[in-house]
Design a protein around this motif. Structure first.
Motif, mmCIF file in Angstrom:
data_model
loop_
_atom_site.group_PDB
_atom_site.id
_atom_site.type_symbol
_atom_site.label_atom_id
_atom_site.label_comp_id
_atom_site.label_asym_id
_atom_site.label_seq_id
_atom_site.Cartn_x
_atom_site.Cartn_y
_atom_site.Cartn_z
ATOM 1 N N THR A 276 2.421 7.182 -0.529
ATOM 2 C CA THR A 276 2.543 6.784 -1.930
ATOM 3 C C THR A 276 2.123 5.334 -2.157
ATOM 4 O OG1 THR A 276 4.878 6.209 -1.577
ATOM 5 C CG2 THR A 276 4.400 8.427 -2.351
ATOM 6 N N THR A 277 1.898 4.592 -1.055
ATOM 7 C CA THR A 277 1.469 3.194 -1.163
ATOM 8 C C THR A 277 0.519 2.850 -0.029
ATOM 9 O OG1 THR A 277 3.593 2.560 -2.148
ATOM 10 C CG2 THR A 277 2.225 0.783 -1.301
ATOM 11 N N PRO B 299 -0.511 1.578 -5.506
ATOM 12 C CA PRO B 299 0.137 2.895 -5.505
ATOM 13 C C PRO B 299 -0.877 3.994 -5.233
ATOM 14 C CG PRO B 299 -0.110 2.084 -7.741
ATOM 15 C CD PRO B 299 -0.538 0.975 -6.846
ATOM 16 N N ASP C 185 -1.702 8.211 -5.578
ATOM 17 C CA ASP C 185 -1.395 9.477 -6.240
ATOM 18 C C ASP C 185 -2.027 10.637 -5.477
ATOM 19 O OD1 ASP C 185 -0.192 7.973 -8.298
ATOM 20 O OD2 ASP C 185 -2.108 7.802 -9.361
ATOM 21 N N ARG C 186 -1.527 11.835 -5.714
ATOM 22 C CA ARG C 186 -2.132 13.038 -5.144
ATOM 23 C C ARG C 186 -3.398 13.386 -5.916
ATOM 24 N NH1 ARG C 186 1.440 16.798 -2.509
ATOM 25 N NH2 ARG C 186 0.263 18.465 -3.517
ATOM 26 N N ASP D 252 5.671 5.745 2.353
ATOM 27 C CA ASP D 252 6.364 6.367 1.235
ATOM 28 C C ASP D 252 7.718 5.675 1.135
ATOM 29 O OD1 ASP D 252 7.830 7.393 3.319
ATOM 30 O OD2 ASP D 252 7.488 9.503 2.837
#
Length: 243
Positions: A97-98, A111, A113-114, A180
């Motif tokens: 996530t980072t 950040p 993202d999926r 994460d």
């Protein structure tokens, strides 16, 4: 365009029902009552007992040697217990996530993202260039094999330069980290290079979830074609996980 297909072969195991019949076709088995043998003896002396040619030789128990079952180190009458080394906790694969540039000229993070590939095979990315996308078709961070693929826009008319522009600062040996809320995994940059956009889709190895574990960072690079509104190349950074 990159096509991914997963073939699964199924094998049906059939176990036949087996019913054993009675021997010799008999419906019942008559068993004689068990009686102690007149030749048996409970004498542990090791002497031979019985008569005639039917003789049983009873062995004498061996004398246990002292210290065979004893602990090598004792304190008084109690054995001591050595403290074992603490085992390293197992690493579980996780969704990043980072992304953080740990050892770069200017440390920074973004950040993640999926993202997934569309019907046409193109990789969808976050519209905000300040964010990166983790390709769900690849490996998860911390997986023992395959590519963890993160990509992002170099810039946009609305937001200007994106976080992915920082990839141009990375050099061999620099550290990057994906994490994460609970876990983190660090990678060391191995290479950075430009790849013509026409060849990116042909190098399926960059997106493979097989082979050695690695982190692959992708953004635009090269010269900007105003007529096509696209860059000529892709900037690729490959990094290997730290053990």
């Amino acid at each position: 365009m990159i096509g991914l297909a997963l073939a699964v072969g199924g094998v049906l195991l059939t176990v036949d029902d087996f019913r054993g019949g009675e021997p010799n076709g008999a419906d019942e088995i008559t068993r004689a009552p068990l009686r102690p043998s007149p030749l048996a003896s409970g004498d542990p002396s090791g002497a031979s007992v019985g008569r005639g040619r039917h003789r049983l030789s009873v062995s004498r128990p061996r004398q246990a040697r002292p210290g065979v079952f004893e602990s090598g180190t004792r304190t008084g009458d109690h054995p001591t217990v050595r403290r074992g080394r603490v085992a390293h906790p197992g690493r579980a694969a996780f969704e990043p996530t980072t992304l953080q540039l740990v050892a770069a000229p200017s440390p920074a993070n973004a950040p993640v993202d999926r993202v997934a590939t569309g019907i046409d095979g193109s990789l969808g990315l976050p519209e905000d260039p300040r964010r990166l996308g983790w390709w769900t078709g690849g490996s998860a961070a911390g997986a023992p094999y395959g590519s963890v693929v993160l990509a992002g826009h170099l810039d946009s008319w609305q937001h200007g330069l994106g976080f992915a522009s920082r990839l141009t600062e990375l050099a061999r040996g620099d550290l990057v980290e994906v994490s994460d809320d609970d876990q983190a995994r660090r990678y060391r940059v191995r290479s950075r290079y430009l790849l013509p956009r026409t060849r990116l889709s042909a190098l399926a190895a960059l997106f493979s979830d097989r082979g050695p574990a690695r982190l692959v960072l992708i953004t635009c690079g090269g010269t900007y074609d105003r007529a096509r509104r696209a860059y000529s190349d892709n900037l690729v950074v490959e990094a290997t996980p730290l053990r």
